[in-house]
Design a protein around this motif. Structure first.
Motif, short mmCIF file in Angstrom:
data_model
loop_
_atom_site.label_atom_id
_atom_site.label_comp_id
_atom_site.label_asym_id
_atom_site.label_seq_id
_atom_site.Cartn_x
_atom_site.Cartn_y
_atom_site.Cartn_z
N GLN A 91 23.00 19.84 72.63
CA GLN A 91 21.68 19.88 72.01
C GLN A 91 21.60 21.01 70.99
O GLN A 91 20.93 20.89 69.96
N TRP A 150 13.34 13.92 68.47
CA TRP A 150 13.07 13.32 69.78
C TRP A 150 12.22 12.05 69.62
O TRP A 150 12.36 11.11 70.41
N ASN A 160 21.74 13.46 72.20
CA ASN A 160 20.57 14.31 72.39
C ASN A 160 19.78 14.41 71.09
O ASN A 160 20.26 14.02 70.02
N VAL A 201 24.80 10.87 76.91
CA VAL A 201 24.57 11.68 75.71
C VAL A 201 25.87 11.98 74.97
O VAL A 201 25.83 12.57 73.89
N TYR A 246 11.79 17.68 76.78
CA TYR A 246 11.44 17.10 75.47
C TYR A 246 11.12 15.61 75.60
O TYR A 246 10.16 15.12 74.98
N THR A 264 15.65 21.54 77.96
CA THR A 264 16.71 20.59 77.61
C THR A 264 16.05 19.22 77.41
O THR A 264 14.83 19.11 77.28
N SER A 265 16.86 18.19 77.40
CA SER A 265 16.36 16.85 77.09
C SER A 265 15.24 16.39 78.01
O SER A 265 14.32 15.68 77.58
N ARG A 274 14.70 9.46 69.04
CA ARG A 274 15.44 9.19 70.28
C ARG A 274 14.62 8.27 71.19
O ARG A 274 15.15 7.35 71.80
#
Length: 387
Positions: free
Chosen positions: A308, A371, A195, A175, A25, A21-22, A374
């Motif tokens: 996600q 990502w 996400n 998120v 990453y 999950t986040s 992000r």
């Protein structure tokens, strides 16, 4: 760009969990320019005993500090006391024990003025005690609702803990715009950042990909779902779809939290539950889906989801049919949103018949949610707080 920093990231997952999950990453992006101490989930003694009996919780060498790779260190805390979300004093004691372990690890690694980045709602007592330069609370779920549904805590206790960390944190990241709506948060420290997606992993790598062995005998078209099968998944809707499309194959992949119900649905000849797949293999299954689903119900948790998996589906160009909700409306040009069961059925048919250009549109659209992008947003928010 925030770089050259020491970062303590407190997760609710093991680093090598089968489905990333986040947390994982984000960690992989951060270590490109910073040192990261990844603090793994500290399972309770109850889960530890379950692991010893061969259940789903792993038995690992608790208390270890590993030098995993350049700039990445992993701390596996000792098991915590159970019922932390039922009794305030147990949660307080668990935080004290966790704090001591993190302090020792940070000292051993010579961390200086670290960024404290926590995904756990029950870590407010750590803030201000690790000599951190900034404290971040990254909210990825509706914890008061999730823990109560799973009978893992009392709503009042969880909300007290989350209120405390929201007050103490310098930066709060959510998120989904529907999370944290019950709290008053200073606008200056709140950021809504969706996400992301790993574009290297979730991409079309082969125009004629090999079919996974357990999908060899599954006929097309394949309507697929990847993710946790929790109380927010509308299994009644799923049953309706199975009867509406008897010649379509419906595949589910992910953590099964509703085993009895899935076992019953698995009796349908066109339904296939294939279990939880390793992170690196998930893309092989999605690549063979003709349509991807997000079949949520209208529970509070479902109404707050901005998952996600949606960005992963987009990255592979897949048409996505989902239950309508306010967090998903900004993506309506990329999604097929359904307000009711009949519209869900119709949208699956539309998704199967869509123009090839829509696949290209989704792949281009989702690049902004990489990502790496992000991290740029997180960096900007952190710099604003530090300044």
């Amino acid at each position: 760009m925030v770089q050259g920093k020491d970062i303590i990231l407190i997760s609710n997952q093991m680093l090598d969990d089968r489905y990333w999950t986040s947390k994982q990453y984000i960690t992989m992006e951060l270590i490109k320019n910073n040192r990261v101490l990844y603090v793994e989930a500290n399972y309770s003694f109850g889960k530890l005993c379950s692991g010893m009996m061969g259940k789903k919780w792993p038995v690992v060498p608790f208390g270890r500090l590993q030098d995993v790779t350049d700039n990445l260190y992993v701390l596996t805390p000792y098991p915590r006391l159970p019922y932390r979300n039922h009794f305030q004093w147990i949660g307080w004691l668990n935080q004290k024990l966790l704090l001591a372990k993190i302090r020792r690890a940070a000292k051993k690694l010579n961390f200086e003025r670290p960024i404290l980045w926590t995904f756990l709602h029950q870590t407010a007592d750590l803030i201000g005690k690790l000599d951190e330069s900034v404290a971040i609370y990254h909210c990825v779920d509706d914890w008061p609702e999730r823990f109560v549904i799973n009978k893992m805590g009392r709503r009042s206790i969880i909300k007290v803990d989350e209120s405390a960390i929201l007050e103490k944190s310098d930066l709060v990241i959510s998120v989904s715009p529907r999370l944290l709506v019950d709290y008053e948060i200073l606008k200056a420290k709140y950021r809504f950042i969706e996400n992301g997606v790993d574009l290297n992993s979730f991409s079309i790598k082969d125009t004629s990909p090999q079919i996974p062995i357990d999908m060899n005998q599954i006929s097309k078209p394949i309507i697929g779902f990847v993710g946790s099968i929790g109380d927010w998944i509308d299994l009644d809707l799923y049953k309706h779809l199975l009867f509406s499309f008897p010649n379509y194959s419906f595949v589910m992949i992910g953590l099964n939290e509703r085993q009895k119900e899935i076992a019953q649905i698995n009796q349908h000849p066109n339904f296939y539950y294939l279990g939880l797949k390793p992170q690196g293999k998930v893309v092989d299954y999605i690549q063979h889906f003709d349509v991807c689903l997000m079949p949520f119900n209208h529970s509070r948790i479902a109404e707050g989801l901005l998952p996600q998996k949606m960005f992963q589906y987009f990255a592979m160009g897949k048409p996505v049919v989902s239950t309508d909700s306010s967090p998903l409306k900004p993506f309506k040009k990329m999604l097929y949103l359904a307000e009711n069961t009949e519209q869900f059925v119709t949208n699956i048919q539309h998704a199967l018949e869509e123009d090839h250009n829509k696949m290209i549109d989704r792949i281009e659209f989702v690049k902004q949610y990489s990502w790496a992008n992000r991290i740029k947003l997180y960096n900007n928010a952190i710099k604003e707080i530090l300044n």
